[in-house]
Design a protein around this motif. Structure first.
Motif, PDB file in Angstrom:
ATOM      1  N   THR A  26       0.838  -1.195   0.000  1.00 27.50           N
ATOM      2  CA  THR A  26       0.000   0.000   0.000  1.00 27.50           C
ATOM      3  C   THR A  26       0.872   1.244   0.000  1.00 27.50           C
ATOM      4  O   THR A  26       1.783   1.372   0.824  1.00 27.50           O
ATOM      5  CB  THR A  26      -0.918   0.022   1.238  1.00 27.50           C
ATOM      6  OG1 THR A  26      -1.764  -1.130   1.217  1.00 27.50           O
ATOM      7  CG2 THR A  26      -1.770   1.277   1.251  1.00 27.50           C
ATOM      8  N   GLN A  81       0.841   5.087   0.791  1.00 22.52           N
ATOM      9  CA  GLN A  81       0.026   5.952   1.630  1.00 22.52           C
ATOM     10  C   GLN A  81       0.051   7.386   1.102  1.00 22.52           C
ATOM     11  O   GLN A  81       1.063   7.859   0.576  1.00 22.52           O
ATOM     12  CB  GLN A  81       0.547   5.943   3.076  1.00 22.52           C
ATOM     13  CG  GLN A  81       0.581   4.588   3.731  1.00 22.52           C
ATOM     14  CD  GLN A  81      -0.811   4.044   4.027  1.00 22.52           C
ATOM     15  OE1 GLN A  81      -1.804   4.761   3.999  1.00 22.52           O
ATOM     16  NE2 GLN A  81      -0.877   2.741   4.298  1.00 22.52           N
ATOM     17  N   PRO A 125      -5.211   5.868   0.424  1.00 20.96           N
ATOM     18  CA  PRO A 125      -4.189   4.867   0.123  1.00 20.96           C
ATOM     19  C   PRO A 125      -4.425   4.165  -1.202  1.00 20.96           C
ATOM     20  O   PRO A 125      -5.568   3.939  -1.613  1.00 20.96           O
ATOM     21  CB  PRO A 125      -4.310   3.888   1.295  1.00 20.96           C
ATOM     22  CG  PRO A 125      -5.727   4.031   1.755  1.00 20.96           C
ATOM     23  CD  PRO A 125      -6.101   5.471   1.519  1.00 20.96           C
ATOM     24  N   ARG A 181      -3.549   0.646  -3.162  1.00 16.10           N
ATOM     25  CA  ARG A 181      -3.105  -0.723  -2.908  1.00 16.10           C
ATOM     26  C   ARG A 181      -2.779  -1.433  -4.209  1.00 16.10           C
ATOM     27  O   ARG A 181      -3.584  -1.422  -5.149  1.00 16.10           O
ATOM     28  CB  ARG A 181      -4.190  -1.506  -2.165  1.00 16.10           C
ATOM     29  CG  ARG A 181      -4.502  -0.942  -0.792  1.00 16.10           C
ATOM     30  CD  ARG A 181      -5.540  -1.780  -0.051  1.00 16.10           C
ATOM     31  NE  ARG A 181      -5.932  -1.124   1.195  1.00 16.10           N
ATOM     32  CZ  ARG A 181      -6.886  -0.190   1.276  1.00 16.10           C
ATOM     33  NH1 ARG A 181      -7.544   0.188   0.200  1.00 16.10           N
ATOM     34  NH2 ARG A 181      -7.163   0.362   2.429  1.00 16.10           N
TER      35      ARG A 181
END
Lengths: 115, 111
Positions: free
Chosen positions: A20, A22, A75, A77
């Motif tokens: 992920t 951020q 976020p 992913r």
């Protein structure tokens, strides 16, 4: 690039791993988005959000998921990293309306290499 | 679909003017932007122009917009070595504020 913070700045992944990226902003911006930058192709929109709880796909969404549970965080992913996802990723945010062209602020980028 | 095109490279001498050109296809774009990216860094907004304007000047920067031809240009007066970077034009605005970027123009300033 005040106010938009991306982490990590550099990451190396193996094919098939997940991770992920951020992104956080402290400007109370409604809009947030993720772009990827590849040589000779400019920046391409992956996903974007017009507010908490609302997300939509951009130009190149495959292989990526996003969520927007708070106004501040967005976020990105990678579900199962592939070498084609080697790129520089930029998070951006802006107000929904207002003067100044809804000025879009970018983070400093996350350099991702998938081996 | 929407498309934004730029030439890939421009070389000028220090002190000369630089003109970076851009063409776009989406006539409904609300704003047109110029961003600067220095090596290893993020994107810095240089200037923008609202689609109903023809020209905007901001210190050494002049933006010209020809809506009929869908042509945007960025002129940098008295170009300095610190102006060496990649310059992106982008179109956007509207309800979702998505940006469509050009491929970027690498400006090299020779001392």
């Amino acid at each position: 690039n005040a106010g938009v913070t991306q982490t990590p700045k550099f990451q190396v992944l193996k094919t098939g791993q997940s991770m992920t990226l951020q992104c956080a902003q402290d400007m109370n911006h409604e809009y947030m988005s993720w772009y990827r930058q590849d040589p000779g192709m400019g920046l391409r929109l992956i996903h974007y959000s017009v507010g908490a709880g609302i997300t939509d796909q951009g130009e190149v969404p495959n292989g990526y998921n996003v969520s927007r549970s708070t106004t501040e965080d967005f976020p990105l992913r990678l579900l199962s990293a592939a070498p084609s996802q080697t790129s520089v990723y930029f998070c951006a945010s802006s107000y929904r309306t207002g003067a100044g062209g809804n000025t879009i602020y970018f983070g400093e980028g996350s350099w991702l290499t998938v081996v | 679909g929407e498309d934004v095109e730029q030439s890939l490279f421009l070389s000028v001498r220090e002190g000369d003017s630089s003109v970076i050109n851009c063409t776009y296809t989406d006539s409904s774009s609300t704003y047109l932007y110029w961003y600067k990216q220095e090596p290893g860094a993020g994107l810095q907004l240089l200037t923008y122009i609202f689609s109903n304007m023809d020209m905007k000047q901001d210190q050494r920067l002049t933006v010209l917009l020809n809506k009929k031809d869908k042509h945007l240009s960025l002129r940098i007066a008295d170009t300095q070595t610190g102006d060496s970077a990649i310059y992106f034009c982008a179109e956007g605005g509207g309800a979702t504020n998505k940006l469509i970027f050009g491929t970027g123009t690498l400006l090299a300033v020779q001392p």
